[in-house]
Motif scaffolding. Structure first.
Motif, PDB file in Angstrom:
ATOM      1  N   PRO A   1      -7.798   0.462   3.976  1.00  0.00           N
ATOM      2  CA  PRO A   1      -7.767   1.652   3.888  1.00  0.00           C
ATOM      3  C   PRO A   1      -6.515   2.503   2.966  1.00  0.00           C
ATOM      4  O   PRO A   1      -6.556   3.435   2.803  1.00  0.00           O
ATOM      5  N   ASP A   2      -5.536   1.447   3.031  1.00  0.00           N
ATOM      6  CA  ASP A   2      -4.441   2.203   2.365  1.00  0.00           C
ATOM      7  C   ASP A   2      -4.366   2.716   0.887  1.00  0.00           C
ATOM      8  O   ASP A   2      -3.814   3.552   0.544  1.00  0.00           O
ATOM      9  N   PHE A   3      -4.926   1.711  -0.056  1.00  0.00           N
ATOM     10  CA  PHE A   3      -4.896   2.171  -1.248  1.00  0.00           C
ATOM     11  C   PHE A   3      -6.151   2.836  -1.815  1.00  0.00           C
ATOM     12  O   PHE A   3      -6.222   3.258  -2.888  1.00  0.00           O
TER      13      PHE A   3
ATOM     14  N   HIS B   1       1.843   4.025   0.065  1.00  0.00           N
ATOM     15  CA  HIS B   1       2.236   3.130   1.090  1.00  0.00           C
ATOM     16  C   HIS B   1       1.071   2.375   1.387  1.00  0.00           C
ATOM     17  O   HIS B   1       0.013   2.600   1.581  1.00  0.00           O
ATOM     18  N   PRO B   2       1.308   0.833   1.406  1.00  0.00           N
ATOM     19  CA  PRO B   2       2.660   0.262   1.429  1.00  0.00           C
ATOM     20  C   PRO B   2       3.595   0.217   0.273  1.00  0.00           C
ATOM     21  O   PRO B   2       4.082  -0.696   0.313  1.00  0.00           O
TER      22      PRO B   2
ATOM     23  N   THR C   1     -12.315   6.641  -3.556  1.00  0.00           N
ATOM     24  CA  THR C   1     -11.484   7.385  -4.484  1.00  0.00           C
ATOM     25  C   THR C   1     -10.204   6.473  -4.209  1.00  0.00           C
ATOM     26  O   THR C   1      -9.666   6.330  -3.311  1.00  0.00           O
ATOM     27  N   PRO C   2      -9.586   6.133  -5.427  1.00  0.00           N
ATOM     28  CA  PRO C   2      -8.145   5.577  -5.320  1.00  0.00           C
ATOM     29  C   PRO C   2      -7.095   6.466  -5.038  1.00  0.00           C
ATOM     30  O   PRO C   2      -7.151   7.638  -5.340  1.00  0.00           O
ATOM     31  N   HIS C   3      -6.126   6.099  -4.136  1.00  0.00           N
ATOM     32  CA  HIS C   3      -4.913   6.853  -3.654  1.00  0.00           C
ATOM     33  C   HIS C   3      -3.886   6.711  -4.762  1.00  0.00           C
ATOM     34  O   HIS C   3      -3.488   5.572  -5.110  1.00  0.00           O
ATOM     35  N   LEU C   4      -3.065   7.775  -4.833  1.00  0.00           N
ATOM     36  CA  LEU C   4      -1.795   7.701  -5.681  1.00  0.00           C
ATOM     37  C   LEU C   4      -0.713   8.473  -5.170  1.00  0.00           C
ATOM     38  O   LEU C   4      -0.911   9.620  -4.601  1.00  0.00           O
ATOM     39  N   ALA C   5       0.447   8.173  -5.672  1.00  0.00           N
ATOM     40  CA  ALA C   5       1.531   8.804  -4.932  1.00  0.00           C
ATOM     41  C   ALA C   5       2.631   9.026  -5.970  1.00  0.00           C
ATOM     42  O   ALA C   5       2.503   8.170  -7.059  1.00  0.00           O
TER      43      ALA C   5
END
Length: 308
Positions: free
Chosen positions: A58-60, A283-284, A65-69
């Motif tokens: 679940p992190d990325f 994260h991570p 949908t891809p997560h971005l920061a």
């Protein structure tokens, strides 16, 4: 990045760092990018693509949908303090509503990690995009001034020469006016020639050519006594590009070159103990690259810092 309808959330993860022996790398959070960013930036990343790399959840990524920061990396090498990329910045007029007129506590987070602005010796801009140069400057009595008054700022000569000759749109010209030209005008902006074998900027710090996303982009290799690390810039936007290196971003200037660069970097890191640190990985954020089903995957290392 694409305009969105809402401001992103400020990230709230605990302070994170990685020990390389005599070197410590800190992640300094700025904001989590809005959910709309992933599908726009990486249009080839569908639910089916994410399903093929279940380690992303679940992190990325979530279901589809891809997560971005947006964050930067602060590097301690003895007494030397280096900042790699400077994020979006505060109080900047930007076409993207998610980036426009931010007011984050980024500088407080940087100081809490031991990097008050006056302590920074070197700022490396991996490339000259809006979300990598924003904290180069801050507003002071109505003027944009270098945020890090003692630092030298460094980018590749190829990168500078490309944009100096480019026919830029209004929003990019605005970014250069408020985040790049004030540093150049202060006399603190340096250009590095980066050959194929790289360019050493300090003991244990080397710029590696990583063209494609932009012509003169660099990745940054950090070597400690125990292990090494590579900070990606935007040569790898998201961990999904480990399992699918052919997936390009919609803002890559030369997509074919970006794919070649990504494959070369990943092949050099695969099955070693070197850390990969993604400039937009949520994260991570960091991990080691492992060969996996004819491609690669990331084994996350959220935090290896042992020193206070």
């Amino acid at each position: 990045m694409t305009p969105t309808t809402a401001q992103p959330e400020t990230t709230a993860a605990a302070p994170t760092g990685w020990d390389l022996g005599d070197v410590v790398i800190h992640r300094i959070d700025e904001i989590a990018l809005p959910p709309q960013t992933g599908p726009w930036l990486l249009p080839g990343v569908t639910r089916e693509v994410i399903d093929e790399a279940p380690w992303l959840r679940p992190d990325f990524a979530d279901a589809d949908t891809p997560h971005l920061a947006s964050h930067t990396f602060a590097v301690e090498i003895g007494a030397l303090r280096i900042l790699v990329d400077t994020g979006i910045g505060n109080a900047k007029t930007r076409a993207n509503p998610a980036w426009n007129d931010l007011h984050t506590d980024y500088l407080q987070r940087l100081a809490a990690a031991g990097f008050p602005p006056e302590s920074v010796d070197l700022v490396i801009n991996t490339h000259l995009h809006t979300d990598h140069v924003g904290w180069n400057t801050r507003l002071s009595y109505g003027r944009w001034e270098p945020t890090f008054p003692r630092a030298r700022y460094l980018t590749s000569r190829t990168e500078w020469d490309y944009w100096a000759a480019a026919d830029m749109d209004d929003s990019r010209r605005q970014m250069f006016r408020d985040s790049v030209h004030p540093v150049r005008d202060s006399g603190r902006f340096d250009l590095a020639d980066v050959p194929e074998h790289g360019h050493e900027v300090a003991d244990g710090v080397r710029l590696i050519p990583a063209p494609g996303h932009t012509p003169g982009q660099v990745a940054v290799e950090i070597r400690g006594t125990d292990r090494s690390a590579l900070i990606t810039g935007d040569s790898i936007h998201h961990p999904v590009q480990l399992s699918h290196p052919h997936l390009t971003s919609c803002v890559d200037i030369d997509p074919d070159r970006a794919i070649r660069t990504r494959n070369q970097l990943l092949a050099g890191l695969a099955d070693t103990d070197a850390l990969l640190l993604g400039t937009h990985f949520p994260h991570p954020t960091a991990g080691v690259v492992r060969s996996h089903r004819g491609s690669y995957r990331l084994l996350a290392e959220p935090n290896t810092r042992t020193r206070p």
